[in-house]
Design a protein around this motif. Sequence first.
Motif, PDB file in Angstrom:
ATOM      1  N   ASP A   1     -27.516  24.172   7.905  1.00 57.00           N
ATOM      2  CA  ASP A   1     -27.403  25.531   8.463  1.00 57.00           C
ATOM      3  C   ASP A   1     -28.468  26.450   7.869  1.00 57.00           C
ATOM      4  N   ASP A   2     -28.714  26.306   6.559  1.00 58.46           N
ATOM      5  CA  ASP A   2     -29.739  27.122   5.907  1.00 58.46           C
ATOM      6  C   ASP A   2     -31.120  26.820   6.486  1.00 58.46           C
ATOM      7  N   LEU A   3     -31.418  25.540   6.682  1.00 57.97           N
ATOM      8  CA  LEU A   3     -32.718  25.156   7.222  1.00 57.97           C
ATOM      9  C   LEU A   3     -32.899  25.731   8.623  1.00 57.97           C
ATOM     10  N   ALA A   4     -31.859  25.647   9.445  1.00 64.62           N
ATOM     11  CA  ALA A   4     -31.948  26.157  10.813  1.00 64.62           C
ATOM     12  C   ALA A   4     -32.093  27.674  10.838  1.00 64.62           C
ATOM     13  N   ALA A   5     -31.380  28.359   9.942  1.00 62.77           N
ATOM     14  CA  ALA A   5     -31.430  29.822   9.929  1.00 62.77           C
ATOM     15  C   ALA A   5     -32.786  30.344   9.453  1.00 62.77           C
ATOM     16  N   ARG A   6     -33.361  29.675   8.465  1.00 62.03           N
ATOM     17  CA  ARG A   6     -34.633  30.156   7.907  1.00 62.03           C
ATOM     18  C   ARG A   6     -35.836  29.731   8.737  1.00 62.03           C
ATOM     19  N   HIS A   7     -35.667  28.651   9.483  1.00 60.89           N
ATOM     20  CA  HIS A   7     -36.793  28.134  10.263  1.00 60.89           C
ATOM     21  C   HIS A   7     -36.319  27.868  11.696  1.00 60.89           C
ATOM     22  N   PRO A   8     -36.163  28.925  12.483  1.00 61.16           N
ATOM     23  CA  PRO A   8     -35.589  28.791  13.832  1.00 61.16           C
ATOM     24  C   PRO A   8     -36.414  27.936  14.783  1.00 61.16           C
ATOM     25  N   ARG A   9     -37.664  27.673  14.465  1.00 66.92           N
ATOM     26  CA  ARG A   9     -38.487  26.841  15.344  1.00 66.92           C
ATOM     27  C   ARG A   9     -38.270  25.353  15.103  1.00 66.92           C
ATOM     28  N   VAL A  10     -37.450  25.032  14.105  1.00 65.50           N
ATOM     29  CA  VAL A  10     -37.141  23.634  13.791  1.00 65.50           C
ATOM     30  C   VAL A  10     -35.851  23.241  14.511  1.00 65.50           C
ATOM     31  N   GLU A  11     -35.847  22.101  15.173  1.00 64.90           N
ATOM     32  CA  GLU A  11     -34.647  21.576  15.823  1.00 64.90           C
ATOM     33  C   GLU A  11     -33.883  20.733  14.802  1.00 64.90           C
ATOM     34  N   VAL A  12     -32.954  21.360  14.110  1.00 63.25           N
ATOM     35  CA  VAL A  12     -32.239  20.704  13.015  1.00 63.25           C
ATOM     36  C   VAL A  12     -31.097  19.851  13.571  1.00 63.25           C
ATOM     37  N   ASP A  13     -31.088  18.584  13.208  1.00 64.80           N
ATOM     38  CA  ASP A  13     -30.027  17.659  13.611  1.00 64.80           C
ATOM     39  C   ASP A  13     -29.197  17.338  12.373  1.00 64.80           C
ATOM     40  N   PRO A  14     -27.973  17.879  12.264  1.00 62.35           N
ATOM     41  CA  PRO A  14     -27.180  17.696  11.042  1.00 62.35           C
ATOM     42  C   PRO A  14     -26.448  16.370  10.959  1.00 62.35           C
ATOM     43  N   GLY A  15     -26.467  15.564  12.019  1.00 64.08           N
ATOM     44  CA  GLY A  15     -25.616  14.388  12.043  1.00 64.08           C
ATOM     45  C   GLY A  15     -26.271  13.066  11.732  1.00 64.08           C
ATOM     46  N   VAL A  16     -27.599  13.034  11.575  1.00 62.27           N
ATOM     47  CA  VAL A  16     -28.301  11.756  11.431  1.00 62.27           C
ATOM     48  C   VAL A  16     -28.677  11.481   9.982  1.00 62.27           C
ATOM     49  N   LEU A  17     -28.999  10.215   9.696  1.00 61.33           N
ATOM     50  CA  LEU A  17     -29.426   9.843   8.350  1.00 61.33           C
ATOM     51  C   LEU A  17     -30.908  10.135   8.137  1.00 61.33           C
ATOM     52  N   TYR A  18     -31.708   9.996   9.173  1.00 59.95           N
ATOM     53  CA  TYR A  18     -33.114  10.377   9.086  1.00 59.95           C
ATOM     54  C   TYR A  18     -33.665  10.589  10.487  1.00 59.95           C
ATOM     55  N   VAL A  19     -34.802  11.266  10.542  1.00 60.68           N
ATOM     56  CA  VAL A  19     -35.471  11.546  11.815  1.00 60.68           C
ATOM     57  C   VAL A  19     -36.924  11.101  11.699  1.00 60.68           C
ATOM     58  N   ASP A  20     -37.373  10.323  12.659  1.00 58.17           N
ATOM     59  CA  ASP A  20     -38.757   9.860  12.712  1.00 58.17           C
ATOM     60  C   ASP A  20     -39.452  10.545  13.870  1.00 58.17           C
ATOM     61  N   GLU A  21     -40.357  11.472  13.557  1.00 58.15           N
ATOM     62  CA  GLU A  21     -41.129  12.179  14.571  1.00 58.15           C
ATOM     63  C   GLU A  21     -42.586  11.715  14.569  1.00 58.15           C
ATOM     64  N   GLY A  22     -42.786  10.482  14.155  1.00 54.38           N
ATOM     65  CA  GLY A  22     -44.140   9.930  14.131  1.00 54.38           C
ATOM     66  C   GLY A  22     -44.855  10.236  12.830  1.00 54.38           C
TER      67      GLY A  22
ATOM     68  N   ALA B   1     -35.595  17.576  13.045  1.00 55.65           N
ATOM     69  CA  ALA B   1     -35.599  17.276  11.606  1.00 55.65           C
ATOM     70  C   ALA B   1     -34.175  17.311  11.083  1.00 55.65           C
ATOM     71  N   THR B   2     -34.006  16.783   9.865  1.00 59.71           N
ATOM     72  CA  THR B   2     -32.698  16.844   9.222  1.00 59.71           C
ATOM     73  C   THR B   2     -32.887  17.066   7.731  1.00 59.71           C
ATOM     74  N   THR B   3     -31.787  17.311   7.050  1.00 59.30           N
ATOM     75  CA  THR B   3     -31.753  17.433   5.597  1.00 59.30           C
ATOM     76  C   THR B   3     -30.315  17.185   5.168  1.00 59.30           C
ATOM     77  N   HIS B   4     -30.014  17.350   3.901  1.00 56.12           N
ATOM     78  CA  HIS B   4     -28.644  17.164   3.423  1.00 56.12           C
ATOM     79  C   HIS B   4     -27.698  18.039   4.236  1.00 56.12           C
ATOM     80  N   TRP B   5     -26.538  17.484   4.618  1.00 48.57           N
ATOM     81  CA  TRP B   5     -25.616  18.199   5.496  1.00 48.57           C
ATOM     82  C   TRP B   5     -25.195  19.560   4.939  1.00 48.57           C
ATOM     83  N   ALA B   6     -25.177  19.702   3.624  1.00 49.65           N
ATOM     84  CA  ALA B   6     -24.760  20.983   3.037  1.00 49.65           C
ATOM     85  C   ALA B   6     -25.803  22.079   3.249  1.00 49.65           C
TER      86      ALA B   6
END
Length: 320
Positions: A127-148, A119-124
């Motif tokens: 880090d917060d998303l990854a820290a609060r939800h460690p089971r999420v694979e946060v990708d900070p470099g993309v414009l969007y993520v399609d997981e179906g 998943a991704t979110t605003h680059w700012a």
Amino acid sequence: MSTVAVAITDGMLHFELSVAFEVFGPAPAAVSGPWYDLVGCGPGAVRAGRFLLEPDHGLDRLADAGTVIVPAWADVDVAPPADLIDAVRAAHEAGARVASLCTGAFVLAAAGLLDGRRATTHWAHTDDLAARHPRVEVDPGVLYVDEGSVLTSAGKAASLDLCLHLVRLDHGATVANAVARRLVVPPHRAGGQAQFVASPMPDRTGHPLGDLFPWVLERLDHPLTVEDLARQAAMSSRNLGRHFRSVAGTTPLQWLLIQRIRRAQELLERTDDSVEVIAAATGMGTATTLRRHFNRTVGVPPDTYRRTFRSSHADAAGVR
């Protein structure tokens, strides 16, 4: 996927709400068949910034939609309301495709929809998303993520990228391109949000590296080494590395590379210099080396970056 339901609650940002209504609302002329049935779902009259919105249905109607759009959550330090989380989770369990725009990813994460997913979110806020939800694979470099069945976008304008992607999936490239033309945006952007991330300099005062930073920036066209930096700072290479990690959060070589890339970005925006000239001016040596590091760091080649970010000053001066 014909019904698109936009979740509307207090605490959401109006820009992303507007994006959803602009993309999935009026049908473009290129559509000869069915278009989306767009509805807003919320607990009642909702305030988004300075705007007061009246949803068409309650949050429970999200479960009847083919696609659910969760706009940006204004304050990521505030937990989304339980009724919103429950409604989004129920919609996904009922078979809806759920997409978040910008920081709406925090709502999807709270609902457990991003666990074990990329998943991704605003680059700012990655880090917060990854820290609060460690089971999420946060990708900070993309414009969007399609997981179906679950999709997430980066910040602001990337919400448009994701919504156009959904139109492309449902109606094909021709229709998506027609929507993009109406909105006067590119139908598809290359690269990721790394090209938009600000990279501020560390504070130059109050630490042993305060005089080193400006010295390096004046010599980026030189083939500087860690030993050169350590000698200028009058300390050992090991001590230099320790201070860099403390002040800049990275190694001296990585910091130096980032400064070279930043200088290259400035030159690409403000000058008509060739990539070869910019490579020399930034200490990269060759155009091949610059292209490799630039593409890996920024996410797009130098020429693509130049076309996207050429400043109005350069255009006004006749630079093409």
